[in-house]
Motif scaffolding. Structure first.
Motif, PDB file in Angstrom:
ATOM      1  N   ASN A  47      28.219  56.336  77.154  1.00  0.00           N
ATOM      2  CA  ASN A  47      26.819  56.562  77.509  1.00  0.00           C
ATOM      3  C   ASN A  47      26.077  56.924  76.221  1.00  0.00           C
ATOM      4  O   ASN A  47      26.219  58.022  75.692  1.00  0.00           O
ATOM      5  N   PHE A  48      25.281  55.974  75.720  1.00  0.00           N
ATOM      6  CA  PHE A  48      24.640  56.160  74.416  1.00  0.00           C
ATOM      7  C   PHE A  48      23.455  57.133  74.475  1.00  0.00           C
ATOM      8  O   PHE A  48      22.852  57.417  73.438  1.00  0.00           O
ATOM      9  N   ASP A  49      23.144  57.617  75.667  1.00  0.00           N
ATOM     10  CA  ASP A  49      22.101  58.638  75.765  1.00  0.00           C
ATOM     11  C   ASP A  49      22.669  60.039  75.541  1.00  0.00           C
ATOM     12  O   ASP A  49      21.911  61.013  75.486  1.00  0.00           O
ATOM     13  N   GLN A  50      23.980  60.140  75.426  1.00  0.00           N
ATOM     14  CA  GLN A  50      24.633  61.434  75.251  1.00  0.00           C
ATOM     15  C   GLN A  50      25.190  61.530  73.828  1.00  0.00           C
ATOM     16  O   GLN A  50      26.044  60.738  73.438  1.00  0.00           O
ATOM     17  N   GLU A  51      24.694  62.493  73.082  1.00  0.00           N
ATOM     18  CA  GLU A  51      25.081  62.630  71.675  1.00  0.00           C
ATOM     19  C   GLU A  51      26.575  62.849  71.527  1.00  0.00           C
ATOM     20  O   GLU A  51      27.226  62.257  70.646  1.00  0.00           O
ATOM     21  N   GLU A  52      27.157  63.665  72.394  1.00  0.00           N
ATOM     22  CA  GLU A  52      28.594  63.928  72.299  1.00  0.00           C
ATOM     23  C   GLU A  52      29.401  62.650  72.551  1.00  0.00           C
ATOM     24  O   GLU A  52      30.447  62.433  71.932  1.00  0.00           O
ATOM     25  N   ALA A  53      28.920  61.814  73.476  1.00  0.00           N
ATOM     26  CA  ALA A  53      29.628  60.572  73.782  1.00  0.00           C
ATOM     27  C   ALA A  53      29.593  59.622  72.592  1.00  0.00           C
ATOM     28  O   ALA A  53      30.593  58.957  72.263  1.00  0.00           O
ATOM     29  N   ASP A  90      29.266  60.535  69.424  1.00  0.00           N
ATOM     30  CA  ASP A  90      30.154  61.107  68.404  1.00  0.00           C
ATOM     31  C   ASP A  90      31.611  60.766  68.712  1.00  0.00           C
ATOM     32  O   ASP A  90      32.397  60.454  67.800  1.00  0.00           O
ATOM     33  N   ARG A  91      31.978  60.836  69.980  1.00  0.00           N
ATOM     34  CA  ARG A  91      33.363  60.520  70.369  1.00  0.00           C
ATOM     35  C   ARG A  91      33.690  59.059  70.048  1.00  0.00           C
ATOM     36  O   ARG A  91      34.776  58.744  69.556  1.00  0.00           O
ATOM     37  N   LEU A  92      32.749  58.154  70.319  1.00  0.00           N
ATOM     38  CA  LEU A  92      32.971  56.737  70.013  1.00  0.00           C
ATOM     39  C   LEU A  92      33.130  56.530  68.504  1.00  0.00           C
ATOM     40  O   LEU A  92      34.021  55.795  68.059  1.00  0.00           O
ATOM     41  N   GLN A  93      32.282  57.183  67.720  1.00  0.00           N
ATOM     42  CA  GLN A  93      32.376  57.026  66.268  1.00  0.00           C
ATOM     43  C   GLN A  93      33.731  57.505  65.751  1.00  0.00           C
ATOM     44  O   GLN A  93      34.325  56.882  64.866  1.00  0.00           O
ATOM     45  N   ASN A  94      34.226  58.593  66.295  1.00  0.00           N
ATOM     46  CA  ASN A  94      35.538  59.087  65.882  1.00  0.00           C
ATOM     47  C   ASN A  94      36.635  58.088  66.247  1.00  0.00           C
ATOM     48  O   ASN A  94      37.575  57.864  65.481  1.00  0.00           O
ATOM     49  N   ALA A  95      36.510  57.495  67.432  1.00  0.00           N
ATOM     50  CA  ALA A  95      37.508  56.509  67.851  1.00  0.00           C
ATOM     51  C   ALA A  95      37.473  55.281  66.943  1.00  0.00           C
ATOM     52  O   ALA A  95      38.518  54.755  66.539  1.00  0.00           O
ATOM     53  N   VAL A  96      36.275  54.830  66.588  1.00  0.00           N
ATOM     54  CA  VAL A  96      36.130  53.673  65.697  1.00  0.00           C
ATOM     55  C   VAL A  96      36.776  53.961  64.351  1.00  0.00           C
ATOM     56  O   VAL A  96      37.451  53.111  63.761  1.00  0.00           O
ATOM     57  N   ARG A  97      36.592  55.177  63.874  1.00  0.00           N
ATOM     58  CA  ARG A  97      37.167  55.549  62.580  1.00  0.00           C
ATOM     59  C   ARG A  97      38.691  55.594  62.661  1.00  0.00           C
ATOM     60  O   ARG A  97      39.394  55.078  61.796  1.00  0.00           O
ATOM     61  N   LYS A  98      39.218  56.180  63.731  1.00  0.00           N
ATOM     62  CA  LYS A  98      40.666  56.288  63.877  1.00  0.00           C
ATOM     63  C   LYS A  98      41.325  54.914  64.049  1.00  0.00           C
ATOM     64  O   LYS A  98      42.467  54.702  63.638  1.00  0.00           O
ATOM     65  N   MET A  99      40.633  53.982  64.669  1.00  0.00           N
ATOM     66  CA  MET A  99      41.191  52.646  64.883  1.00  0.00           C
ATOM     67  C   MET A  99      41.162  51.805  63.606  1.00  0.00           C
ATOM     68  O   MET A  99      41.713  50.712  63.571  1.00  0.00           O
ATOM     69  N   GLY A 100      40.491  52.288  62.574  1.00  0.00           N
ATOM     70  CA  GLY A 100      40.438  51.550  61.309  1.00  0.00           C
ATOM     71  C   GLY A 100      39.335  50.518  61.255  1.00  0.00           C
ATOM     72  O   GLY A 100      39.282  49.700  60.325  1.00  0.00           O
ATOM     73  N   ILE A 101      38.407  50.561  62.214  1.00  0.00           N
ATOM     74  CA  ILE A 101      37.355  49.549  62.253  1.00  0.00           C
ATOM     75  C   ILE A 101      36.334  49.775  61.149  1.00  0.00           C
ATOM     76  O   ILE A 101      35.849  48.824  60.526  1.00  0.00           O
ATOM     77  N   GLU A 102      36.007  51.035  60.866  1.00  0.00           N
ATOM     78  CA  GLU A 102      35.040  51.299  59.790  1.00  0.00           C
ATOM     79  C   GLU A 102      35.543  50.746  58.467  1.00  0.00           C
ATOM     80  O   GLU A 102      34.812  50.086  57.732  1.00  0.00           O
ATOM     81  N   GLN A 103      36.790  51.012  58.164  1.00  0.00           N
ATOM     82  CA  GLN A 103      37.357  50.542  56.903  1.00  0.00           C
ATOM     83  C   GLN A 103      37.399  49.024  56.863  1.00  0.00           C
ATOM     84  O   GLN A 103      37.098  48.397  55.841  1.00  0.00           O
ATOM     85  N   ALA A 104      37.744  48.411  57.990  1.00  0.00           N
ATOM     86  CA  ALA A 104      37.807  46.955  58.037  1.00  0.00           C
ATOM     87  C   ALA A 104      36.424  46.332  57.868  1.00  0.00           C
ATOM     88  O   ALA A 104      36.267  45.302  57.198  1.00  0.00           O
TER      89      ALA A 104
END
Length: 430
Positions: free
Chosen positions: A379-385, A387-401
């Motif tokens: 839910n992109f209207d929720q700041e915490e949600a 933030d959680r997605l961004q952390n998941a993207v980082r852990k999956m290696g997508i940012e680096q890729a």
């Protein structure tokens, strides 16, 4: 009308959304989170209905959708599961994924059923996200989208015995002589354009299903004529009766017809070459000189094939042929395939290897089952949600890729149905 092919779209129900809620009770000024989970979306299940004999029902209805899960509520009340959609198919239906060609299920027996598309998981409410460092989370998940796919249905008739032979060999006449079936009969080739079924009553307590397979021609295994449409209906039969016109009007050798048809069967499916079979020399009522018939009979007997001289028009020798077919059926074990296990498995793991990145025009497109699911449930209207997605993207290696692919601040990224301008931390940029 006999319909043995169909292409339909299936959409399982999406999960209901989780909810953000807190206890609001008298004398409890700081109640904890109480947001309930959304209900799971409904599946679409195919099952065998013995009363159906064709895929006619799918000719005018091509889209099927299961029920959506209900949203969660406060006081830790979870949403109701979406209604499962049950779809009836005739016995003998094979289900394929239309995009990949993968066989999903082969539905033969009355108890066979399979989940073809699975409903989405319900989103978790904020009560699920409490931790020692976050006692009052203000985020919840959206429901997971249900699976969607186009599937191809093919019906392969379930018959004990199949009649094969050249057009106008007398198969339809034979079927009408031994059963209550009323196929179209005329004195020209290709009278029968669709397979016909009939029940043969051998005696008071014994019967079997006989299929009249439309006449085959040379090249049928390559699709000549309606070869593929007809040949598939032979695959499930336990026994074949090869019907030959023993009195062809043009005077050609019926053995040439036999060799042609047998080559087509063996080329289409080598297992058909080993299928038990009986030889029926038809139209004996038109034979004046039996020498040619004796020669044909000797040809088959030398190959250990049983020969029956019959006349479908006068029923001469027909009863004995049917009795022998039943005797052989009793000796053949029933090895019909059953339903396959559902291939609609759900995977919910953060596997860094399960994504790909492509650049189309100026947009970076990230594809992967896991990341697309996470985005859809955020839910992109929720700041915490977010933030959680961004952390998941980082852990999956997508940012680096993405960085290695050349992503720069302000570039557009698309994941699933969501597009956004992406900003990487300065230390992650090249």
């Amino acid at each position: 009308m006999f319909i043995d092919k169909a292409k339909i779209n299936l959409k399982a129900g999406s999960g209901g959304n989780g909810v953000v809620a807190f206890r609001r009770e008298k004398f409890v000024p700081e109640g904890g989170p109480s947001g309930g989970d959304g209900g799971r979306g409904g599946d679409i299940v195919f099952y065998v209905d013995e009363g159906l004999r064709t895929l006619m029902d799918f000719r005018y209805r091509r889209h099927f959708k299961a029920g959506r899960g209900e949203h969660g509520q406060g006081k830790n009340m979870h949403g109701k599961k979406g209604e499962t959609l049950m779809v009836a198919v005739p016995p003998g239906t094979v289900v394929y994924d239309d995009d990949t060609g993968e066989k999903i299920a082969d539905l033969v027996h009355p108890e066979d059923q399979v989940v073809v598309v699975s409903g989405g998981r319900g989103g978790r409410g904020n009560a699920r996200f409490t931790s020692s460092t976050n006692r009052a989370p203000r985020m919840a998940e959206n429901g997971e989208p249900g699976q969607e796919r186009w599937v191809r249905l093919e019906l392969k008739l379930l018959a004990d015995v199949g009649l094969v032979g050249m057009p106008n060999a007398g198969k339809s006449t034979l079927l009408s002589a031994v059963s209550e079936a009323k196929p179209k009969i005329a004195d020209y080739p290709f009278t029968t354009m669709t397979p016909q079924l009939g029940v043969v009553q051998v005696n008071m307590h014994s019967s079997f299903v006989l299929a009249d397979i439309p006449g085959l021609i040379e090249g049928a295994h390559d699709g000549a004529g309606l070869g593929h449409d007809f040949l598939k209906h032979i695959e499930r039969t336990k026994l074949l009766i090869h019907v030959l016109d023993a009195a062809p009007l043009d005077g050609h050798d019926p053995l040439e017809d036999y060799v042609t048809i047998e080559n087509e069967l063996a080329t289409y499916n080598p297992e058909l070459a080993a299928r038990p079979r009986l030889i029926a020399l038809n139209k004996m009522d038109l034979i004046e000189d039996s020498q040619s018939v004796d020669r044909m009979a000797a040809y088959f007997e030398n190959r250990d094939l049983e020969v029956f001289r019959i006349s479908a028009a006068t029923t001469q020798g027909v009863q004995r042929l049917m009795e022998r077919a039943y005797e052989l059926l009793e000796e053949i074990p029933d090895e019909q395939p059953g339903a396959l296990e559902s291939t609609a498995e759900r995977v919910y793991t953060m596997d860094p290897n399960r994504f790909s990145i492509e650049k189309e025009d100026d947009i970076y497109i990230v594809r992967g089952e896991n990341i697309e699911r996470l985005v859809a449930m955020t839910n992109f209207d929720q700041e915490e949600a977010v933030d959680r997605l961004q952390n998941a993207v980082r852990k999956m290696g997508i940012e680096q890729a993405l960085s290695k692919k050349g992503l720069r601040n302000g570039d557009t990224v698309r994941i699933g149905k969501i597009e956004f301008d992406y900003y990487l931390p300065e230390e992650d940029l090249d």
